[in-house]
Each structure stands twice: as C-alpha cells, then as structure tokens.
Design an enzyme around this catalytic site. Structure first.
Site, PDB file in Angstrom:
ATOM      1  N   CYS A   1       0.833  -1.207   0.000  1.00 31.30           N
ATOM      2  CA  CYS A   1       0.000   0.000   0.000  1.00 31.30           C
ATOM      3  C   CYS A   1       0.866   1.254   0.000  1.00 31.30           C
ATOM      4  O   CYS A   1       1.353   1.691   1.047  1.00 31.30           O
ATOM      5  CB  CYS A   1      -0.928  -0.023   1.213  1.00 31.30           C
TER       6      CYS A   1
ATOM      7  N   CYS B   1      -0.571   4.124   2.004  1.00 31.80           N
ATOM      8  CA  CYS B   1      -0.391   3.987   3.459  1.00 31.80           C
ATOM      9  C   CYS B   1       1.051   4.279   3.867  1.00 31.80           C
ATOM     10  O   CYS B   1       1.304   4.937   4.865  1.00 31.80           O
ATOM     11  CB  CYS B   1      -0.691   2.561   3.924  1.00 31.80           C
ATOM     12  N   ASP B   2       2.005   3.741   3.122  1.00 27.95           N
ATOM     13  CA  ASP B   2       3.386   3.693   3.625  1.00 27.95           C
ATOM     14  C   ASP B   2       4.391   4.523   2.841  1.00 27.95           C
ATOM     15  O   ASP B   2       5.504   4.742   3.322  1.00 27.95           O
ATOM     16  CB  ASP B   2       3.883   2.228   3.604  1.00 27.95           C
TER      17      ASP B   2
END
Ligand code: NAP
Length: 346
Positions: A168, A171-172
């Site tokens: 992701c 997300c990261d």
C-alpha cells in the site's frame, strides 16, 4: 433469543458499524476473527504503520491519547511508537482500529474472538456458525471481512513486510525509509501504475517490475507510467528474492524469458498484483461481481443479494479501498440494518 445484528469482521468497517448499531440500542455482536491465515484481527489497517490520511488524526502526541482511551488490558496490542519520533507521529493503523473498537465497546458492543465459518440463510433468523462457539441466531448481519492484498508468496518477502515491503503506497509511501531512495512496484495493472505514480513523490526513482513486456493497465494509465521521467520500466521480470539484512536493500529479478537473474538495489518493494476479498466463509451464498467482491444490490445502500444481510468496507469495494471509506460504509450498513429491522417489526 436471536441477536438484532451480528457484525462479521473487525476492521474499520466492522467497528464503525458497531458504533452506530450500539448507539441505536441494537447491542451488536462482533465476530473478531482472523478471517484468513494471511490476516489478523483488526483487518488490513493493522498491518499499516503510520496513517496520515485518516481525517481527524494529524500527527501529534498520539500515544498519550491512545493509551488514555484504549482499555489497559489491550495495550499489549498497540505497536510501539515509531522510533525517533515517539512524541510526535501520525496514528498507526493498529492504534486507529483499537480506538474505533474501544468506541464500539464503550456503547455496549460485545465481541466474540472467533471466525465465522458459515451462515445458514435458509430461514430467518440467520444462523451463524463459527469455529468454536455455539451457533448464534441473528435477524440482521453485516459482513465486513475486508480484502487481503495479494503477495508474491516468497519467504524473503514475508521477512521484510513493514521493513521495506508493502502492498500500500498510499499507506506507507511517505515514510522516511522510502524518501529519496530507489523503489520498486511489482505488477502491471492500474493499481501498479497508480502506486508507482504516487511513489514518484517520495522515491528517487521508481522501477515498475512487470512479468511481461506489456502493461495490463488501461491506456491512459499506461501513458502515465511510460511518460513519467521518474518511472523506469523493468519488463519481463519476476522477483525471485528480497534481499537485505534488517531492512530491504534490493530484489533479485529473474528474466521471465531467458531465466537470467540480476539484482536491483531498492529500499522499498510495493506489491500491486491485486486483492482478494475475504468471502470464503459465505460459500457463494451472496452474489459477487466478476472479481469476487460482494455485490451491493441498491445504489448508495449496503444491501446485498440476501435481504437482511448488509456489506461494508473492502469486501464490497474493489475501487476505493481506504480506511475512511470503509468506516463510512460501516456507518451506512448499521443505519441500513437498523431501518430494515424497524421495517420488519423486529
Ligand atoms: P489487475 O488489473 O488484476 O492487475 C494485476 C497485475 O499484477 C497484472 O499486471 C498481473 O500481471 C500482475 N500479477 C498478478 N499476479 C502476479 C504475480 N504472481 N507475479 C507478478 N505479477 C503478477 O489488478 P489491479 O491493478 O489491482 O486492478 C484491479 C481492478 O481495479 C482493475 O479492474 C483496475 O482497472 C481497477 N483499478 C482502477 C484504477 C483507476 O482507474 N484509477 C486504479 C486501480 C485499480 P499480468 O498482466 O501478466 O496478468
């Protein structure tokens, strides 16, 4: 006596549904299982480190708040604050889900730490069969079991999850370990292009590693990848091994045509080879779309093909797949279930 509403799944969709159902005095029962061997309770979000895009949680002294809100007997479940910026960081995935769970419990939600293995939909109420608990009867059911990212399945990939390997980018991608470093995205579909484009904001260069010599992505997305000066295509290549000591430092690639191997130095590998919704326990009793995601049968509602069963979050969403959209549809499913129960006189 049958439950008013049973919620299956314990990610942001499940707990948000529980907050709303509990506040409607429906005393929801949440099945908090692992759903799949690749998953953990609290869903995909619990795999994520810092969550910088969930509205309402700017970086700050999050830890003090989280520890004050979450029951002390669950503090063991909270990941330690990110090293080096303990007193000022964006909320971590597991902390965020624990907070939503706590909110649901505060209003009377009950939790069964078990997996549902089948639902008998032949009559009303529904009969919910779990791994090791007695059968539970419920008038309404909310399915919020999420989806899991597909990984390549290499043992070395497993070793570097959260240490350079992610599924992701949103997300990261912005984490310090990826900034100004060479990164790789695996896959050739729209998601891979989207991830690669997003990562160009952070990485020094983004390699798109694809097993063929042609992208699967739509034409416009292909164009986006092929013309981005920070994206370099690596055709006909499959990841053979993830390399490094504590953090990923590279990947070994195998040419799908010649079998030749070579190493590519990267600090991040983002796998974008599709997702699989967690629906096995439904044994095809609910209709799905052609990708296996639960079909919502009414526009802007969370009704599934079986009246009285509602769906929320990624199990019914192959498009947005964000924590905030999951939480939003969890709220919608609880409201839909509540209104449906009233209509049934239950
Ligand atoms: P996808 O279209 O199924 O693409 C998956 C990619 O991963 C393919 O290129 C596939 O290679 C590759 N792949 C699969 N298994 C692999 C393996 N074991 N090793 C190496 N490569 C592997 O999945 P997606 O990109 O997640 O897209 C899913 C759906 O969402 C699509 O319908 C897409 O259009 C949609 N979507 C749309 C947007 C947008 O419009 N902005 C954004 C994201 C997703 P092959 O090509 O060789 O099969």
């Amino acid at each position: 006596m049958a439950e008013h509403v049973v919620i299956i799944g314990s990610g942001p969709a499940g707990w948000s549904a529980a907050v709303y159902a509990a506040r409607a005095n429906l005393r929801p029962l949440v099945f908090e299982g692992t759903v799949h061997p690749d998953m953990i309770p609290l869903g995909q979000l619990a795999f994520t480190t810092e969550v910088e895009n969930y509205p309402g949680f700017p970086a700050g002294n999050i830890r003090a708040f989280v520890e004050s809100a979450v029951a002390s007997d669950r503090h063991y479940n909270l990941p330690p604050p990110p090293k080096g910026h303990e007193s000022h960081y964006a909320i971590q995935g597991a902390e965020l889900v624990e907070l939503i769970k706590q909110q649901a419990i505060n209003f009377g939600t009950r939790v069964v730490p078990d997996d549902v293995v089948d639902i008998d939909i032949s009559c009303c109420p529904f009969r919910i069969i779990s791994g090791s608990n007695p059968v539970v009867e419920a008038h309404a059911v909310i399915v919020a079991t999420g989806a899991r990212a597909n990984y390549l399945g290499l043992p070395s990939e497993e070793k570097f999850k959260n240490k350079g390997v992610s599924a992701c980018a949103v997300c990261d991608g912005a984490l310090p370990g990826f900034r100004n470093k060479p990164l790789a995205v695996i896959g050739g579909g729209d998601s891979a292009v989207e991830e690669a484009s997003y990562l160009t904001k952070f990485g020094s260069i983004v390699y798109m590693v694809h097993r063929r010599d042609q992208l699967r992505a739509s034409k416009i997305m292909q164009q986006r990848a092929l013309t981005n000066p920070k994206i370099e295509m690596v055709w006909n290549s499959q990841v053979d091994e993830c390399l490094g000591d504590k953090w990923l430092t590279g990947i070994r690639l195998k040419n799908s045509q010649t079998g030749a191997t070579r190493e590519l130095a990267v600090s991040g590998m983002f796998v974008a080879i599709g997702h699989t919704p967690n629906t096995a326990f439904l044994h095809e009793k609910l209709e799905t779309n052609d990708k296996g995601y639960l079909k919502l049968t009414r526009p802007f509602r969370t009704w599934t093909s079986v009246e009285g069963i509602f769906a929320a979050g990624d199990v019914a969403d192959d498009y947005y797949r964000q924590a905030i959209t999951s939480a939003g549809t969890g709220c919608m499913a609880a409201l839909d279930a509540e209104r449906w129960l009233v209509e049934q006189g239950l």
